[in-house]
Design an enzyme around this catalytic site. Structure first.
Site, PDB file in Angstrom:
ATOM      1  N   SER A 303       0.756  -1.202   0.221  1.00  0.00           N
ATOM      2  CA  SER A 303       0.145  -0.074   0.105  1.00  0.00           C
ATOM      3  C   SER A 303       0.798   1.194   0.084  1.00  0.00           C
ATOM      4  O   SER A 303       1.606   1.490  -0.800  1.00  0.00           O
ATOM      5  CB  SER A 303      -0.810   0.151   1.174  1.00  0.00           C
ATOM      6  OG  SER A 303      -2.151  -0.927   0.825  1.00  0.00           O
ATOM      7  N   LYS A 328      -0.133  -4.273  -3.513  1.00  0.00           N
ATOM      8  CA  LYS A 328      -1.457  -3.691  -3.133  1.00  0.00           C
ATOM      9  C   LYS A 328      -1.501  -2.334  -3.653  1.00  0.00           C
ATOM     10  O   LYS A 328      -0.900  -1.217  -3.037  1.00  0.00           O
ATOM     11  CB  LYS A 328      -1.760  -3.775  -1.601  1.00  0.00           C
ATOM     12  CG  LYS A 328      -3.260  -3.455  -1.379  1.00  0.00           C
ATOM     13  CD  LYS A 328      -3.794  -2.261  -1.435  1.00  0.00           C
ATOM     14  CE  LYS A 328      -5.229  -2.048  -0.858  1.00  0.00           C
ATOM     15  NZ  LYS A 328      -5.530  -0.662  -1.069  1.00  0.00           N
TER      16      LYS A 328
END
Length: 388
Positions: A303, A328
């Site tokens: 992320s 991600k």
């Protein structure tokens, strides 16, 4: 993929949905793992007719119909998210979401351990917070977590394991007990711990030989960017920096951008799309661009941590050492459901400054390294220092 009883990789949190530690709410502003702050997050609605808008409407409708029938709106919303195939979609109760945002502000209730899911589905302890109940019980990094309160955890998403550790289903408070089944080598044992109110010390700083400063960032919680800036400011002379993002499952996008600003003199950090509309994130001017910098990553880097890594790599600011990151790179935004719960739904994806997509691919380091990645980083810095 990794997480702790505070943060975890974005996916279905607690009861199955996801916590992040991490882009949104963590990104909090963005609220959840992988989320970006944005005006759209206030309504949750995408552009009229967009796939995101239809997805939002389906989830909201499912919750409203269940509520009208006297059934659980949250469970109905979770089923709708599951049917949609939204890998990172998550549904939080109102209380869970408030706890989530509170955790991003630096406080959480848990036992103080981070968990990582191995490729074979086993759950391992990735880190134990100093002074935590887990540390007092003698639990160590590398121990295998077999069960939580008698429930086997092998094969479960890390977020579900996190939910069990925190006792989300029971709204467990500090002082409540949780029983862990553990394994270390050929030894198996059980420990009963009491949850405690803990602080998230997301940044730790260590001096290495040769004047190198190691800055470990566990998650992008509130204030992390300033903490990194202060650590760099205290580093000796033009000595090198190792920015350790291993096991960092994400956090507030704003904090990741602030951290990028520490090492960049303005410029692009990432682009992202929300319902087809392109947006950009930029670093502030005036960062330290002279110090040699190495960024450490692994399969638990995800992320916001991947966004930062991609920016530093594409901009030629850091040498990235370690193993391929998690991958991600999607964007979630939250919206309120009729019963007050919150749905975090995917609305787009982000790309690095060079236009690379991270979602499902991760970031490949410049130099592959596993257990010796820190030593490799020191070697790289010694060479960079000779060139400066």
């Amino acid at each position: 993929m990794s997480g702790r009883d505070l943060f975890c990789e974005p996916r279905r949190i607690r009861r199955g949905a996801a916590l992040t530690l991490v882009f949104a709410s963590i990104f909090v502003a963005g609220a959840a793992t992988g989320s970006f702050s944005d005006p759209a997050r206030k309504t949750g609605a995408g552009a009229p007719g967009s796939a995101a808008a239809r997805h939002h409407d389906e989830v909201t409708r499912a919750a409203a119909e269940a509520m009208a029938d006297g059934k659980s709106p949250m469970e109905a919303a979770e089923r709708a998210v599951s049917r949609s195939g939204d890998r990172w979609g998550a549904v939080y109760s109102q209380g869970e979401y408030e706890e989530f945002e509170e955790a991003l502000d630096g406080q959480y209730t848990g036992v103080g351990l981070w968990a990582r899911r191995e490729r074979d589905g086993r759950i391992e302890v990735a880190r134990v917070s100093a002074g935590s109940p887990a540390a007092a019980a003698g639990i160590r990094k590398g121990d295998r977590l077999r069960s939580v309160d008698g429930a086997a955890v092998d094969g479960r998403p890390v977020t579900e394991v996190v939910s069990l550790l925190r006792g989300d289903a029971q709204d467990a408070s500090a002082g409540t007990k949780v029983s862990l089944g553990l394994e270390r080598g050929s030894q198996s044992w059980s420990r009963t711990l009491r949850r405690a109110r803990l602080s998230t010390d997301s940044v730790t700083v260590q001096k290495l030989p040769g004047g190198v400063t190691l800055i470990k960032v566990d998650a992008f919680t509130k204030g992390v960017g300033d903490a990194v800036r202060n650590a760099v400011g205290r580093a000796p002379g033009r000595a090198g920096i190792v920015l350790d993002l291993r096991g960092n499952s994400g956090g507030l996008v704003t904090e990741a951008v602030t951290t990028a600003s520490v090492f960049l003199d303005g410029g692009l950090v990432a682009t992202y799309d929300v319902n087809g509309a392109q947006r950009a994130l930029h670093a502030d001017a005036g960062g330290d661009t002279a110090r040699p910098l190495v960024t450490l990553v692994d399969g638990g880097t995800m992320s916001a941590a991947e966004m930062l890594t991609g920016a530093l790599q594409d901009r030629g600011r850091a040498v990235v050492v370690g193993s391929r990151t998690f991958g991600k790179g999607s964007v979630q935004m939250p919206s309120r459901l009729p019963d007050g719960s919150v749905a975090e739904l995917t609305v787009g994806h982000y790309r690095t400054p060079a236009g690379r997509s991270v979602d499902g691919r991760g970031i490949t380091p410049d130099l592959e390294a596993d257990t010796q990645s820190l030593k490799r980083a020191e070697t790289v810095l010694s060479g960079l220092g000779d060139l400066s």
